[in-house]
Motif scaffolding. Structure first.
Motif, PDB file in Angstrom:
ATOM      1  N   ALA A   1      -3.356   4.994  -2.357  1.00  0.00           N
ATOM      2  CA  ALA A   1      -2.628   4.795  -1.102  1.00  0.00           C
ATOM      3  C   ALA A   1      -1.727   5.993  -0.862  1.00  0.00           C
ATOM      4  CB  ALA A   1      -1.804   3.516  -1.164  1.00  0.00           C
ATOM      5  N   LEU A   2      -1.746   6.510   0.354  1.00  0.00           N
ATOM      6  CA  LEU A   2      -0.849   7.599   0.725  1.00  0.00           C
ATOM      7  C   LEU A   2       0.137   7.030   1.733  1.00  0.00           C
ATOM      8  CD1 LEU A   2      -0.150  10.640   0.655  1.00  0.00           C
ATOM      9  CD2 LEU A   2      -1.816  10.968   2.467  1.00  0.00           C
ATOM     10  N   VAL A   3       1.409   6.967   1.347  1.00  0.00           N
ATOM     11  CA  VAL A   3       2.384   6.368   2.250  1.00  0.00           C
ATOM     12  C   VAL A   3       3.492   7.364   2.537  1.00  0.00           C
ATOM     13  CG1 VAL A   3       1.904   4.027   1.460  1.00  0.00           C
ATOM     14  CG2 VAL A   3       3.700   5.366   0.342  1.00  0.00           C
ATOM     15  N   GLY A   4       4.286   7.036   3.511  1.00  0.00           N
ATOM     16  CA  GLY A   4       5.371   7.930   3.902  1.00  0.00           C
ATOM     17  C   GLY A   4       5.838   7.563   5.289  1.00  0.00           C
ATOM     18  N   ASP A   5       7.019   8.025   5.582  1.00  0.00           N
ATOM     19  CA  ASP A   5       7.633   7.717   6.864  1.00  0.00           C
ATOM     20  C   ASP A   5       6.831   8.356   8.006  1.00  0.00           C
ATOM     21  OD1 ASP A   5       9.520   6.462   8.257  1.00  0.00           O
ATOM     22  OD2 ASP A   5      11.220   7.494   7.326  1.00  0.00           O
ATOM     23  N   ASN A   6       7.156   7.972   9.231  1.00  0.00           N
ATOM     24  CA  ASN A   6       6.532   8.630  10.375  1.00  0.00           C
ATOM     25  C   ASN A   6       6.875  10.102  10.372  1.00  0.00           C
ATOM     26  OD1 ASN A   6       7.238   5.718  12.218  1.00  0.00           O
ATOM     27  ND2 ASN A   6       5.207   6.472  11.739  1.00  0.00           N
TER      28      ASN A   6
ATOM     29  N   LEU B   1     -10.045  -4.199   4.503  1.00  0.00           N
ATOM     30  CA  LEU B   1      -9.482  -4.108   3.158  1.00  0.00           C
ATOM     31  C   LEU B   1     -10.549  -4.446   2.112  1.00  0.00           C
ATOM     32  CD1 LEU B   1      -5.906  -5.589   3.673  1.00  0.00           C
ATOM     33  CD2 LEU B   1      -6.615  -3.198   3.549  1.00  0.00           C
ATOM     34  N   ASP B   2     -11.333  -5.453   2.419  1.00  0.00           N
ATOM     35  CA  ASP B   2     -12.480  -5.784   1.567  1.00  0.00           C
ATOM     36  C   ASP B   2     -13.383  -4.574   1.375  1.00  0.00           C
ATOM     37  OD1 ASP B   2     -11.880  -8.369   1.160  1.00  0.00           O
ATOM     38  OD2 ASP B   2     -13.784  -9.151   1.973  1.00  0.00           O
TER      39      ASP B   2
ATOM     40  N   VAL C   1      -1.075  -2.174   1.173  1.00  0.00           N
ATOM     41  CA  VAL C   1      -1.063  -1.139   0.146  1.00  0.00           C
ATOM     42  C   VAL C   1      -1.034  -1.776  -1.238  1.00  0.00           C
ATOM     43  CG1 VAL C   1       0.376   0.651  -0.896  1.00  0.00           C
ATOM     44  CG2 VAL C   1      -0.028   0.643   1.581  1.00  0.00           C
ATOM     45  N   LEU C   2      -0.110  -2.700  -1.397  1.00  0.00           N
ATOM     46  CA  LEU C   2       0.041  -3.299  -2.718  1.00  0.00           C
ATOM     47  C   LEU C   2      -1.194  -4.106  -3.105  1.00  0.00           C
ATOM     48  CD1 LEU C   2       3.789  -4.275  -2.456  1.00  0.00           C
ATOM     49  CD2 LEU C   2       2.741  -2.408  -3.764  1.00  0.00           C
ATOM     50  N   ARG C   3      -1.896  -4.629  -2.077  1.00  0.00           N
ATOM     51  CA  ARG C   3      -3.057  -5.462  -2.385  1.00  0.00           C
ATOM     52  C   ARG C   3      -4.228  -4.638  -2.894  1.00  0.00           C
ATOM     53  NH1 ARG C   3      -5.493  -8.933   2.191  1.00  0.00           N
ATOM     54  NH2 ARG C   3      -7.506  -8.423   1.258  1.00  0.00           N
TER      55      ARG C   3
END
Ligand SMILES: Nc1ncnc2c1ncn2[C@@H]1O[C@H](COP(=O)(O)OP(=O)(O)OP(=O)(O)O)[C@@H](O)[C@H]1O
Ligand SMILES: Nc1ncnc2c1ncn2[C@@H]1O[C@H](COP(=O)(O)OP(=O)(O)OP(=O)(O)O)[C@@H](O)[C@H]1O
Ligand SMILES: [Mg+2]
Ligand SMILES: [Mg+2]
Lengths: 256, 422, 351, 422, 256
Positions: A31-36, A180-181, A203-205
């Motif tokens: 997962a690549l996350v981050g603010d706008n 997601l599946d 993300v966590l899933r």
């Protein structure tokens, strides 16, 4: 599998990416996350060859590769769903889904029938129920329908790396489930999947590893099981969380 | 395929209509929804033809219909080429002068260097393609806007043609040459009918084969009755045209006159071939698909792996190549090449033809048939206008009326199209 | 508008336009453009229509606006209308030839009007002699008061459109005179494209390059006006000899005020009257003999010709075109200042 | 305001640079990032001017600079009008012939109906605006593509002009008329310097006022040093030009000569006024803002409450009005109006000027300065080309070289611009 | 406050809306939910005047109103954030935010300074931290940054009705919080807010009333407190849930 080392990218005076490292293992969801505006889409466009990096390396299976334009990326088996989708509104769903990789029959002409059949199946597999015809122009599709078309387009092909930039942003509940599946299934088939999302639940899933961008820098890349939701949110909003993340100097002084 | 699609049923996908009644209903609904296809252009063509038939006695005589066709041919051919460029949202202002230049090259080779006619033609065509490649390269690689590139070549080629032709104002093609025959001799009567049969049979075969293929693939297909209606329409229109072209067009007859002017001009054959080829490329090949894609969204096409610059170069090459063919047809019509060949309003009228036919100047929308219909509209107007107004200031009045009629045709088109999505 | 009796539907009509059928009175006239000379806009159509009325003919006068394909389609329309004689002022020999071939195929007699179609098949040629016009221009320029008697004359040339064969012939004419003129040096030669804007740009630059121009050989009056504009700005107007052609209102004005040395007057009647009379005779079944022959430079064919002589107009005979009715006094003398000048030069302003 | 903004600090908004060094650095960064503004056009202009100055003796003489300016004026004015149309992604093919027609109307009124010169000018301007309104209505309401509308009027107006001017070929303006003075008389020397002072002072005042306003509002502003540099540049260029225009341009001198040709042509004043007005409208009014918005995204503009159709109509009115002014300037330059005024390549060159200056044909990008720079490029090329090549066939060669130079200028521009975002 | 009665809308052969009723009370947040392609955005564009309805009435304060184009909607105090945003990419942030409602100073010219200041404040209030300058062109903004600009644009004005079509789709965690806060705050100020969202958590958190579209029909409009998340999801995916929603005939036979 896919690895970035010290990637820099600037748009004129704006430094969008600074020394970014990233690793996406085959068979895992990263997962690549981050603010706008953190630089997630920019990073992905650099991988996909839409932008060229100013400095830094992209490695596939440990080998540095050169990605000068999207064809190079496709040749390397990298498939991307962009946040801004980039569909041709004047073409219909089938035409968009097979764009650049049209099926041809023995005579070398377009094999519309096969393409139409495959497009229907791909859409159906993503729980799209309100598309009236796969021969509709994309211009007449709803936001979520377009997103589904873009996703369906990318999963039609055998790829080693699949990158999805906020694929579920416009999707309904059922469709999000399906995607997601799909992401999980792709990873289980040995594909390296990179998923950008603002939805922490999602993300966590599905994620095995979480990379957090903060103001163009990679704050941290950690295993999913090592962090909590609160820690990730802290990393996203402040660039660090306890021992994790950027040094205080980097996370505050670094006005981009 | 990474996904397993096989076990998924096609649930809830509404089946497209398969019966005749269903088909008609859905066609009408599409019409109401504004998807008019070529209808507005056809309607416009019918209306102005009717108007001229009323004000202009003999407008629909066999003689004039033939004149119309051979006058329209160069415009249609040029418009066909331009559609490729317009599909990408580009413009080629120099198509007219490129055509003139290529024709001039041909004429000079023929007359001053004794080259055989077919070699001259090949040289003209090759020149066109090379010119197009160069302009395409400037557009795609150097990234100069196509308006400026082709404005520059528009001017430059006029100069080159002038230098080639020199001070006499024109070069006259050898009178027996098959080049002149293109616009001025006729397919034998029997061959005309055979040609018609081939076209109709081919059209029917393609349509039936398509429908059969779709049925086999389990997809909804055009009902056979509809196919029959379409094929019949083509056959009837074709037969009418072939019949009219079979009438003797010599107006004055006398004892000395042996030769009859009857049969279809060869250029009709050329038009049919070019139309079929262009239509095939645009609708059934990857390349054609990519043209629409790049015209619709260049960035999306690039991301889909299409080499946009190569597509850009190619359309200029095609356009200039077609311009060369158009120039040859014009030379055949005038049996000579002028030092100002292809200058003036040639290009504007050809682009106007494509636009009236329904092609967009912003890219992504256009078909071969647009060139044919729009070209006919323009030719009907110019033909109908010529000799309509007499005497002092007639030139001025004809300009005015030509402009007005053009506007009317386009206005008609626009009003019919109103409410359509684009 | 064309009252064709032959709808073109085929072979009806018996033995046709020969001796037995009713007399064909239809004449088609194909004029070239509106840019090379203003005469094609109204002078020719008016004179031709007048003559046609006099001879009881029905005339169709078309102008091709400078486009060969337009002229071609006009020819087709006229043939479709059933004309028996076609007057052709070609835009260039090639397209002219195509039209004449077409006409011949349909038993229509063609007459080259004003311009010879080199390599064509016209039965007659009616014209002013273009080369002669050019020669007259050259000669008249050498007679201009500004340069007359000078032993050392620097001149420049501004030609007509290079795509126009007439321009080539004019140039051939004046060059043949000027190049032989002792003491005359050609400093520059450019095309003005029959377009005053181009001519003005060209001459501005010429003057910038060569400050000592004594004479300007410019092909017609409208371009001469552009040259005079530039000279005026330099205070040189009237000090440099400027040529012209066509006897336009503006040209006559400039001659009266001394800024232009002369113009060439080619009354339309000199051609139109002859041509229509000829057409009428042909339709009557005659085969009139021509007073002269012109050699077709391409085919070598001798074309029976009726050639009229142009008149050089200087300040001395400036009133002639007005008295002839070629231009109106109102056009020549629109402002009070010019009216005074007109009166002084013998032009009847009131008329 | 529904939201309470007052208690929110401007946290984390990086302050724009305020010092001179910062400003320069950020300017260079912007340049590297491809935001080049007018630089490419200026570079192109400098290069071709230098080339012609080398090959063409006297190219930079006071005489020729003045000639250049008065020849460029009609092109620049027309291009200024076209920019409004191009900003919306539309085209006006008829701007040239509209200008010709309006000038013809003026000339005929003046000479055949004894109307005073200023009334004739007003009539010409009014005709232009009315024509533009009609074309805009056809585009915005009837929804005919502007290419077709203006192609039709391009043809029709040529005819009307021809009919108006009639068989005379041209109408010569009365010699004393102030109309002729526009391009042919000169602002007195002292007035030229006063004018320059006014322009420089005005420019400085606006810049300083802007910066002061921003400082007052607590926003980062252009440093005073930069303003000083800009104002100085304008002042120096202006002074150089005024000085050159003050030189006597008479080529020959002799004992009889009294009058000197010196001073700035009046048309320069007109250009300055039109430029200032256009620039003001585009950059400082709601209307100007809406032009860019509609050109960038018509649907978004509609949703923002802009009456798109009204904007569309307005740009055609402005363009045709400016075309009328351009036509008047051309008439003044030629001291007469021809029956083919504004036809030929007039329009293409004016559009080319705008595009070379940096205006996009696809809408949403363009400034007044583009018209000036591009118009100068075109004028330099035509002026430099005229009389460059001698002898038979010179026309052909000049066309060829003109095209080549145009292409070079545009190519230079494109290469400099390379890597810029649009 | 805002009421729709029997609204129909078709695109050629496609019936997008069938007899839709909707009520949005002042001072309340009405959530509009539904599957992808259910017709939510179409409904909103009908209210905003981007589309004209084929049949049916729009009522404001009980009075039928005619909305022929977006100006009419604005005049009625209806403010909309569209799903497809519709920003002018060639304009900068400030210019976009004030488009159509530019501030002018005494001389009638654009008051850039005031606009720039207000734009900065509005953006700051929405937690946007990565926008480098409010004079950046919208073309250079990230997806989330654009969405923030569109939202900020709509809340600058005093309106009676504010409609947000999936406003948080591209937003980060912090920004989403801010927008949901904003929605609640607007409602508390007496504005009628309509919120379209696929995120059930968000819907349940802020909505007072929930309207569910199913294949172009209004399946049900219910009070928030009367339903559970499961019921809403059922309504979305099947058109009915127990006694709620469309009749079995409508929800299955009605192939759109
Ligand atoms: N073409 C461009 N020119 C200039 N700046 C750009 C450009 N594209 C992106 N940026 C800037 O780079 C930064 C990163 O943008 P990016 O689109 O990568 O953000 P993101 O992480 O994808 O955000 P989001 O979650 O909103 O999609 C932003 O500040 C943006 O303004
Ligand atoms: N311009 C159009 N032409 C034809 N069909 C259209 C058009 N716009 C929308 N549709 C169709 O109408 C239906 C409703 O679309 P709409 O955009 O309202 O869906 P939505 O509920 O907003 O979906 P999403 O959640 O994906 O945004 C869809 O099936 C779509 O394909
Ligand atoms: Mg992004
Ligand atoms: Mg939607």
């Amino acid at each position: 599998m896919l690895q970035l080392r010290g990637v820099y990218k600037a748009f004129g005076p704006v430094q969008a990416l600074t020394a970014v490292d990233l690793t996406a293992e085959a068979g895992e969801v990263t997962a690549l996350v981050g603010d706008n505006g953190a630089g997630k889409s920019t990073l992905i466009k650099c991988i996909g060859g839409t932008y060229t990096v100013d400095a830094g390396d992209i490695l596939i299976d440990g080998e540095p590769v050169v990605v000068r334009d999207p064809r190079d990326a496709a040749a390397l088996g990298i498939e991307i769903v962009y946040q801004d989708l980039a569909l041709c509104e004047n073409l219909d769903i089938v035409e968009n889904m097979f764009l650049g990789r049209e099926r041809r029959n023995r005579l070398g002409t377009l094999d519309e029938n096969t393409m139409e059949r495959l497009a229907r199946q791909a859409l159906a597999s993503l729980s799209v129920r309100t598309v009236h015809s796969v021969r509709q122009l994309v211009a007449s599709l709803s936001g979520g329908q377009r997103q589904t078309v873009a996703i369906a387009k990318s999963v039609l092909w055998k790829s080693r790396v699949v990158i999805l930039d906020e694929p579920t942003a416009a999707l309904g509940v059922a469709q999000t489930e399906q995607v997601l599946d799909l992401v999980r299934r792709l990873a289980d088939q040995g594909v390296a999947v990179v998923l950008v999302s603002h939805n922490m639940n999602d993300v966590l899933r599905v994620a095995d590893s979480v990379a957090v961008l903060y103001l163009g820098r990679m704050a941290a890349q950690v295993r999913r099981r090592d962090v909590t939701q609160t820690q990730i949110v802290e990393l996203i909003t402040a660039g660090r969380s306890g021992a994790l993340g950027l040094s205080p100097a980097e996370s505050t002084g670094a006005t981009v | 395929m990474t996904t397993q699609l096989d076990d998924l049923v096609e649930h809830d996908e509404p089946q497209a209509p398969a019966g005749l009644g269903d088909y008609t209903r859905s066609y009408l609904a599409r019409l109401r929804g504004g998807q008019l296809g070529s209808l507005p252009a056809i309607a416009g063509l019918v209306v102005i033809t009717a108007v001229f038939a009323v004000v202009h006695q003999g407008f629909l005589s066999a003689y004039n219909i033939e004149a119309l066709v051979i006058q329209a041919a160069p415009i249609i051919i040029m418009a066909m080429g331009l559609i490729f460029v317009l599909l990408l949202g580009e413009i080629d202002l120099s198509a007219g002068t490129t055509g003139g230049l290529c024709a001039a090259i041909m004429a000079v080779l023929l007359l001053r260097h004794g080259v055989p006619w077919w070699l001259g033609m090949v040289a003209a065509l090759a020149s066109g393609v090379v010119i197009g490649l160069a302009m395409g390269w400037l557009r795609a690689r150097v990234k100069i806007p196509s308006f400026v590139i082709t404005l520059a070549t528009f001017l430059a080629f006029q100069g080159v043609t002038l230098i080639l032709i020199g001070g006499q104002g024109s070069v006259i093609l050898p009178s027996g040459s098959p080049l002149i025959g293109l616009e001025n001799s006729f397919v034998p009567m029997w061959a005309g009918w055979v040609l018609l049969a081939v076209v109709v049979a081919g059209y029917a075969a393609v349509k039936i084969n398509d429908a059969a293929g779709r049925r086999r693939a389990g997809l909804p297909a055009t009902p056979t009755a509809i196919i029959a209606v379409k094929v019949l329409t083509v056959a009837i229109l074709g037969a009418f045209f072939t019949y009219v072209m079979g009438l003797n067009r010599n107006l004055t007859t006398n004892a000395f006159f042996a030769n009859k002017a009857e049969g279809m001009p060869w250029v009709v054959l050329l038009l049919v071939v070019l139309f079929a080829a262009g239509h095939f490329v645009l609708s059934r090949t990857r390349y054609g698909r990519h043209l629409y894609a790049v015209g619709g969204n260049a960035e999306a096409s690039r991301r889909a792996g299409i080499v946009v610059s190569r597509v850009r170069v190619s359309v200029f090459a095609i356009c200039s190549g077609m311009a060369a063919v158009s120039g040859i047809a014009a030379a055949s019509l005038l049996q000579s090449v002028q030092s100002n060949a292809g200058a003036g309003n040639t290009l504007l009228l050809a682009v106007g033809a494509a636009v009236i036919g329904g092609t967009s100047l912003f890219g992504g929308r256009g078909h071969m048939i647009d060139a044919v219909l729009g070209g006919l509209v323009v030719a009907v107007i110019t033909n109908g206008m010529s000799d309509l107004i007499q005497g002092s200031n007639s030139a001025g009045f004809e300009w005015v009326v030509t402009g007005a009629v053009l506007l009317l045709a386009a206005g008609f088109d626009a009003v019919v199209r109103r409410g359509s999505p684009t | 508008a064309c009252g064709s009796s032959n709808s073109g539907s085929g072979s009806g009509g018996g033995s046709g336009s020969g001796s037995t059928a009713a007399k064909n009175t239809k004449v088609g006239v194909l004029l070239p453009d509106t840019a090379s000379s203003p005469r094609w806009v109204s002078a020719d159509p008016n004179e031709i229509n007048k003559q046609c009325k006099a001879y009881g003919l029905t005339c169709y006068v078309d102008n091709a606006n400078g486009t060969a394909t337009t002229q071609q389609s006009q020819a087709q329309a006229l043939i479709n209308a059933g004309v028996g004689v076609l007057l052709v002022t070609n835009l260039d020999p090639g397209s002219g030839k195509a039209i004449e071939t077409l006409a011949q195929q349909h038993n229509v007699v063609t007459i080259d009007y004003d311009r010879l179609t080199a390599g064509g098949s016209a039965s007659y040629y009616v014209s002013y002699n273009n080369v002669k016009v050019g020669e007259d221009q050259g000669t008249a320029l050498t007679q201009a008061p500004q340069v007359k008697g000078k032993t050392d004359v620097n001149y420049v040339e501004i030609d007509g459109a290079p795509t126009d064969n007439n321009a080539t012939q004019f140039a051939q004419g004046y060059n043949s005179v000027l190049s032989k003129q002792p003491g005359w040096h050609k400093l520059a030669e450019q095309t003005g494209n029959w377009d005053p804007a181009t001519a003005q740009t060209v001459f501005t630059t010429m003057l910038g390059q060569h400050h000592d121009i004594n004479a300007v050989m410019v092909a017609n009056d409208t371009m001469a006006q552009a040259v005079i504009n530039v000279l005026k700005a330099q205070g040189l107007a009237g000090k440099v000899a400027v040529s012209g052609q066509d006897a336009t209102a503006g040209g006559l004005d400039n001659i009266m005020s001394g800024t232009q040395a002369f113009t060439i007057y080619k009354p339309v009647a000199g051609e139109a009257d002859v041509a229509i009379k000829l057409a009428s005779q042909i339709l009557d079944g005659q085969k009139p003999a021509a007073p002269a022959m012109t050699k077709d430079p391409t085919s070598g064919r001798e074309v029976p010709s009726f050639l009229a002589t142009p008149t050089v107009i200087t300040k001395a005979n400036v009133a002639l075109p007005v008295t002839d009715g070629y231009v109106t006094a109102a056009a020549v003398c629109p402002t009070p200042a010019l009216q005074k000048l007109c009166t002084a030069n013998g032009i009847n302003v009131a008329g």
